[in-house]
Design a protein around this motif. Sequence first.
Motif, short mmCIF file in Angstrom:
data_model
loop_
_atom_site.label_atom_id
_atom_site.label_comp_id
_atom_site.label_asym_id
_atom_site.label_seq_id
_atom_site.Cartn_x
_atom_site.Cartn_y
_atom_site.Cartn_z
N VAL A 157 0.84 -1.19 0.00
CA VAL A 157 0.00 0.00 0.00
C VAL A 157 0.88 1.25 0.00
CG1 VAL A 157 -1.66 1.32 1.36
CG2 VAL A 157 -1.99 -1.12 1.03
N ILE A 158 1.93 1.26 0.81
CA ILE A 158 2.83 2.41 0.85
C ILE A 158 3.50 2.61 -0.51
CG2 ILE A 158 4.96 3.30 1.88
CD1 ILE A 158 4.08 1.90 4.48
N ALA A 159 3.92 1.53 -1.15
CA ALA A 159 4.56 1.63 -2.46
C ALA A 159 3.60 2.18 -3.51
CB ALA A 159 5.10 0.26 -2.88
N VAL A 160 2.37 1.71 -3.49
CA VAL A 160 1.38 2.18 -4.46
C VAL A 160 1.10 3.67 -4.24
CG1 VAL A 160 -1.04 1.99 -5.15
CG2 VAL A 160 0.35 -0.06 -4.88
N ILE A 161 0.98 4.08 -2.98
CA ILE A 161 0.76 5.50 -2.68
C ILE A 161 1.93 6.34 -3.18
CG2 ILE A 161 0.60 7.16 -0.80
CD1 ILE A 161 -1.08 5.07 0.70
N ALA A 162 3.15 5.85 -2.99
CA ALA A 162 4.33 6.59 -3.44
C ALA A 162 4.33 6.75 -4.96
CB ALA A 162 5.60 5.88 -2.98
N ILE A 163 3.96 5.70 -5.68
CA ILE A 163 3.90 5.78 -7.14
C ILE A 163 2.80 6.74 -7.58
CG2 ILE A 163 3.34 4.48 -9.23
CD1 ILE A 163 4.84 2.13 -8.00
N LEU A 164 1.65 6.69 -6.93
CA LEU A 164 0.56 7.60 -7.27
C LEU A 164 0.97 9.05 -7.03
CD1 LEU A 164 -2.57 5.69 -5.96
CD2 LEU A 164 -1.89 6.10 -8.34
N LEU A 165 1.66 9.31 -5.93
CA LEU A 165 2.13 10.67 -5.66
C LEU A 165 3.09 11.14 -6.74
CD1 LEU A 165 2.67 10.59 -1.79
CD2 LEU A 165 0.90 11.83 -3.07
N ARG A 166 3.92 10.23 -7.22
CA ARG A 166 4.86 10.59 -8.30
C ARG A 166 4.11 10.90 -9.59
NH1 ARG A 166 10.08 10.59 -9.83
NH2 ARG A 166 10.55 9.87 -11.93
#
Length: 50
Positions: free
Chosen positions: A34-43
């Motif tokens: 979930v943290i990784a997906v959020i980081a990609i979405l923020l990018r």
Amino acid sequence: MRSLLYLVAIVLIIGWALGFFVYSAGGLIHILLVIAVIAILLRLIGGRGL
């Protein structure tokens, strides 16, 4: 900062995949995903693509 965020996201996705398929560590691995997906979405939202 953006490249660091992208690097962290990639590391977390790899860690999730390894944990999911090898160790089955449970909830912690899914939290990492979930943290990784959020980081990609923020990018992506930040204006630059992958």
